[in-house]
Motif scaffolding. Structure first.
Motif, short mmCIF file in Angstrom:
data_model
loop_
_atom_site.label_atom_id
_atom_site.label_comp_id
_atom_site.label_asym_id
_atom_site.label_seq_id
_atom_site.Cartn_x
_atom_site.Cartn_y
_atom_site.Cartn_z
N GLU A 1 4.40 8.87 -12.63
CA GLU A 1 2.97 9.19 -12.63
C GLU A 1 2.13 7.91 -12.55
O GLU A 1 1.00 7.93 -12.09
CB GLU A 1 2.59 10.01 -13.87
N VAL A 2 2.69 6.81 -12.99
CA VAL A 2 1.98 5.54 -12.91
C VAL A 2 2.21 4.90 -11.56
O VAL A 2 1.31 4.37 -10.92
CB VAL A 2 2.44 4.59 -14.04
N ILE A 3 3.47 4.97 -11.10
CA ILE A 3 3.83 4.29 -9.86
C ILE A 3 3.23 5.00 -8.65
O ILE A 3 2.80 4.40 -7.68
CB ILE A 3 5.37 4.23 -9.71
N GLY A 4 3.21 6.33 -8.70
CA GLY A 4 2.68 7.09 -7.56
C GLY A 4 3.63 8.21 -7.20
O GLY A 4 4.85 8.08 -7.33
N SER A 5 3.08 9.32 -6.77
CA SER A 5 3.90 10.50 -6.53
C SER A 5 4.84 10.34 -5.34
O SER A 5 5.84 11.03 -5.22
CB SER A 5 3.01 11.73 -6.33
N ASP A 6 4.53 9.41 -4.44
CA ASP A 6 5.36 9.22 -3.26
C ASP A 6 6.79 8.81 -3.60
O ASP A 6 7.69 8.97 -2.80
CB ASP A 6 4.75 8.15 -2.34
N ALA B 1 5.15 -0.91 -7.85
CA ALA B 1 4.32 -0.28 -6.82
C ALA B 1 4.54 -0.93 -5.46
O ALA B 1 4.68 -0.24 -4.44
CB ALA B 1 2.84 -0.37 -7.22
N VAL B 2 4.63 -2.26 -5.44
CA VAL B 2 4.83 -2.98 -4.18
C VAL B 2 6.19 -2.64 -3.59
O VAL B 2 6.32 -2.31 -2.40
CB VAL B 2 4.69 -4.51 -4.40
N VAL B 3 7.23 -2.70 -4.43
CA VAL B 3 8.57 -2.43 -3.93
C VAL B 3 8.69 -0.99 -3.46
O VAL B 3 9.28 -0.69 -2.42
CB VAL B 3 9.62 -2.75 -5.03
N ALA B 4 8.09 -0.10 -4.25
CA ALA B 4 8.16 1.31 -3.87
C ALA B 4 7.42 1.55 -2.56
O ALA B 4 7.87 2.29 -1.69
CB ALA B 4 7.56 2.17 -4.98
N GLY B 5 6.30 0.85 -2.39
CA GLY B 5 5.54 0.98 -1.16
C GLY B 5 6.35 0.52 0.04
O GLY B 5 6.38 1.17 1.08
N ALA C 1 16.91 -4.12 -0.68
CA ALA C 1 15.74 -3.29 -0.99
C ALA C 1 16.17 -2.10 -1.85
O ALA C 1 15.51 -1.74 -2.81
CB ALA C 1 15.07 -2.82 0.29
N ASP C 2 17.30 -1.51 -1.49
CA ASP C 2 17.80 -0.37 -2.28
C ASP C 2 18.07 -0.79 -3.71
O ASP C 2 17.65 -0.13 -4.67
CB ASP C 2 19.12 0.15 -1.68
N ALA C 3 18.78 -1.91 -3.82
CA ALA C 3 19.16 -2.36 -5.16
C ALA C 3 17.93 -2.69 -5.98
O ALA C 3 17.81 -2.31 -7.15
CB ALA C 3 20.07 -3.58 -5.05
N LEU C 4 17.00 -3.36 -5.34
CA LEU C 4 15.79 -3.76 -6.06
C LEU C 4 14.97 -2.55 -6.47
O LEU C 4 14.49 -2.44 -7.59
CB LEU C 4 14.97 -4.70 -5.17
#
Lengths: 214, 125
Positions: free
Chosen positions: B109-114, B64-68, B89-92
């Protein structure tokens, strides 16, 4: 100061334990639901309920035979004492799985010999301090009048530490602790004929060590 | 000094003698060590958080943090920064998506729709 002792050597009904290793279950060949009349087995039944005083009694009965076995296997009283303590702690842990079937000593020394093998493996991975051959020079020279019985025993002790683990353990369990070939075969996961062969070879090695003294 | 004795007898005596030095307090020390180990085990088991639960939550939080961070990067408003200017960041992020893909119950669905687009992209790798 030393005190000569002999193994308690229970001669009552056979009780043992199926634990540590699946092989141990084979020891439990003749189980009985009766109250154990063998004092060691009776104590183990109490230990299984968490009775530490019963463990204390077993320690009193078996401490010396166990330390003697481990000393002959490891060559150090300190290591023997440490491993004897660990053996009794393992005995306590496995007590709930204890089932009547074989001799208590078989059970105890099976635990001890497995711990001893682990200890020897651990040591073999660490380079040991090299011993200067000169340190043993007093053991040679057949006419040296200073040779004593103690030196002969020392030579035998060193020779015993040189033989392969299975040979030494079989020899000690049979001749020092009085276990039968069948009991040793169970403890070492081997056939009785293999056990007899190991004992023969170990004795041969000790005989060679004595040749200088004849 | 030569031994006149039969070597077999010498060996038998050597093996059967159990000359054990006295070890005062052996019993007490052994029981104390047992109690110490019991205490340590109890303390350890009290502190242990069930591993599967912890690992799942930790991974989900990391994703969630990385995706944010990826979403908020300057490479494009509202777009996952999968092709942004920060290679690490891309690789991670991609690694996190693939890890999520490999774990049941942790998906977009857990991480977030964004980050659904990024997740779909990672799945095609």
């Amino acid at each position: 100061m030393t005190q000569a002792t002999t193994a308690p050597g229970p001669a009552g009904p056979l009780f043992a334990a199926a634990l540590i290793h699946p092989m141990m279950r084979e020891i439990a060949a003749t189980s009985t639901a009766e109250e154990p009349s063998d004092p060691d087995a009776a104590l183990m039944t109490r230990v299984a309920t968490g009775d530490e005083s019963a463990l204390g009694e077993l320690i009193d009965r078996w401490e010396k035979p166990l330390r003697a076995f481990l000393y002959r296997s490891l060559g150090s009283w300190e290591d023997a004492e440490d491993l004897a303590q660990v053996t009794f702690i393992r005995l306590y842990r496995y007590a709930p799985k204890y089932e009547p079937s074989a001799k208590f000593s078989t059970f105890l020394f099976t635990i001890a010999q497995r711990l001893m093998l682990n200890e020897r493996r651990r040591r073999s991975r660490k380079p040991s301090e090299a011993t200067d051959p000169e340190d043993f020079s007093h053991l040679h020279g057949a006419d040296d009048p200073a040779r004593t019985q103690h030196e002969i025993e020392e030579a035998l002790h060193r020779a015993l530490l040189d033989v392969p683990d299975n040979q030494r353990t079989a020899l000690l369990l049979h001749q020092q602790q009085g276990l039968s070939y069948a009991e040793i075969a169970n403890a070492l996961e081997a056939s009785e004929s293999a056990v007899k062969s190991w004992i023969y070879r170990a004795r041969q090695h000790l005989r060679k060590a004595l040749e200088d003294y004849r | 000094m030569k031994t006149p004795e039969d070597p077999e007898a010498v060996i038998d005596r050597f093996l059967r003698t159990q000359d054990v030095p006295e070890s005062p307090g052996f019993r007490a020390r052994t029981l104390e060590r047992l109690q110490q180990e019991n205490y340590t085990e109890e303390e350890t088991s009290r502190k242990v958080i069930p591993w599967p639960w912890l690992s799942g939550v930790a991974l989900a939080a990391t994703i969630a943090v990385v995706a944010g961070l990826a979403v908020l990067s300057p490479s494009g408003a509202g777009e996952p920064a999968l092709t942004g200017t920060e290679p690490w960041a891309d690789a991670l992020t991609t690694e996190m998506f693939i890890l999520a893909d490999n774990l049941e119950g942790i998906g977009p669905e857990v991480i977030g729709s964004d980050v659904t687009d990024g997740y779909q992209w990672a799945r095609q790798l």
